[in-house]
Design a protein around this motif. Structure first.
Motif, mmCIF file in Angstrom:
data_model
loop_
_atom_site.group_PDB
_atom_site.id
_atom_site.type_symbol
_atom_site.label_atom_id
_atom_site.label_comp_id
_atom_site.label_asym_id
_atom_site.label_seq_id
_atom_site.Cartn_x
_atom_site.Cartn_y
_atom_site.Cartn_z
ATOM 1 N N LEU A 50 115.177 69.904 -44.978
ATOM 2 C CA LEU A 50 114.116 70.558 -44.225
ATOM 3 C C LEU A 50 113.083 71.130 -45.194
ATOM 4 O O LEU A 50 113.437 71.846 -46.122
ATOM 5 N N TYR A 51 111.836 70.797 -44.970
ATOM 6 C CA TYR A 51 110.755 71.240 -45.841
ATOM 7 C C TYR A 51 109.791 72.125 -45.051
ATOM 8 O O TYR A 51 108.877 71.622 -44.394
ATOM 9 N N PRO A 52 109.971 73.453 -45.101
ATOM 10 C CA PRO A 52 109.099 74.325 -44.308
ATOM 11 C C PRO A 52 107.646 74.332 -44.778
ATOM 12 O O PRO A 52 106.744 74.525 -43.970
ATOM 13 N N THR A 53 107.376 74.102 -46.052
ATOM 14 C CA THR A 53 105.984 74.097 -46.507
ATOM 15 C C THR A 53 105.258 72.833 -46.072
ATOM 16 O O THR A 53 104.040 72.843 -45.908
ATOM 17 N N LYS A 54 105.997 71.750 -45.873
ATOM 18 C CA LYS A 54 105.385 70.487 -45.450
ATOM 19 C C LYS A 54 105.431 70.306 -43.934
ATOM 20 O O LYS A 54 104.654 69.560 -43.369
ATOM 21 N N GLY A 55 106.413 70.949 -43.273
ATOM 22 C CA GLY A 55 106.480 70.889 -41.814
ATOM 23 C C GLY A 55 107.275 69.733 -41.254
ATOM 24 O O GLY A 55 107.071 69.336 -40.118
ATOM 25 N N PHE A 56 108.221 69.170 -42.047
ATOM 26 C CA PHE A 56 109.021 68.078 -41.509
ATOM 27 C C PHE A 56 110.453 68.150 -42.025
ATOM 28 O O PHE A 56 110.761 68.840 -42.983
ATOM 29 N N ALA A 57 111.331 67.425 -41.335
ATOM 30 C CA ALA A 57 112.729 67.270 -41.728
ATOM 31 C C ALA A 57 112.944 65.800 -42.057
ATOM 32 O O ALA A 57 112.451 64.923 -41.357
ATOM 33 N N MET A 58 113.692 65.524 -43.133
ATOM 34 C CA MET A 58 113.914 64.156 -43.579
ATOM 35 C C MET A 58 115.412 63.884 -43.650
ATOM 36 O O MET A 58 116.172 64.687 -44.184
ATOM 37 N N SER A 59 115.824 62.760 -43.117
ATOM 38 C CA SER A 59 117.220 62.369 -43.142
ATOM 39 C C SER A 59 117.674 62.116 -44.579
ATOM 40 O O SER A 59 116.942 61.535 -45.382
ATOM 41 N N ARG A 66 111.801 60.644 -40.497
ATOM 42 C CA ARG A 66 111.293 62.007 -40.560
ATOM 43 C C ARG A 66 111.049 62.539 -39.155
ATOM 44 O O ARG A 66 110.708 61.791 -38.249
ATOM 45 N N VAL A 67 111.225 63.860 -39.009
ATOM 46 C CA VAL A 67 111.060 64.527 -37.725
ATOM 47 C C VAL A 67 110.219 65.779 -37.947
ATOM 48 O O VAL A 67 110.378 66.468 -38.960
ATOM 49 N N ASN A 68 109.357 66.083 -37.009
ATOM 50 C CA ASN A 68 108.582 67.309 -37.049
ATOM 51 C C ASN A 68 109.540 68.502 -36.987
ATOM 52 O O ASN A 68 110.509 68.486 -36.232
ATOM 53 N N LEU A 69 109.267 69.559 -37.750
ATOM 54 C CA LEU A 69 110.166 70.712 -37.763
ATOM 55 C C LEU A 69 110.234 71.422 -36.418
ATOM 56 O O LEU A 69 111.284 71.956 -36.060
ATOM 57 N N ASP A 70 109.153 71.445 -35.667
ATOM 58 C CA ASP A 70 109.199 72.068 -34.337
ATOM 59 C C ASP A 70 110.233 71.379 -33.454
ATOM 60 O O ASP A 70 111.041 72.043 -32.796
#
Length: 78
Positions: A50-59, A66-70
């Motif tokens: 999970l990358y909060p500064t970039k705003g996405f989650a990566m498998s 990739r998935v949007n963090l929201d």
């Protein structure tokens, strides 16, 4: 040429501000759902980085997934 350099410096500062704002938004939410801090600015939960500064989650297994963090937070909370 000087005007173009000024433009890029300003854009770089705006980008830093956006990263800081995203981090302030997502970091408390990630901690609340139980994400583990792996390094500076990177969290892990359920096989995703999970990358909060970039705003996405990566498998972890498939970096192209990739998935949007929201959406990720909504799926894992409650």
């Amino acid at each position: 040429m000087g005007d173009l350099a000024e433009f890029y410096r300003e854009e770089k500062e705006r980008y830093k501000e956006r990263c800081i704002n995203r981090n302030e938004k997502y970091e408390p939410q990630l901690i609340a759902i139980g994400a583990v801090c792996k390094s500076d600015g990177v969290y892990e939960l359920d096989g995703y980085f999970l990358y909060p500064t970039k705003g996405f989650a990566m498998s972890k297994k498939n970096p192209r997934k990739r998935v949007n963090l929201d959406k990720f937070i909504k799926r894992h909370s409650g």
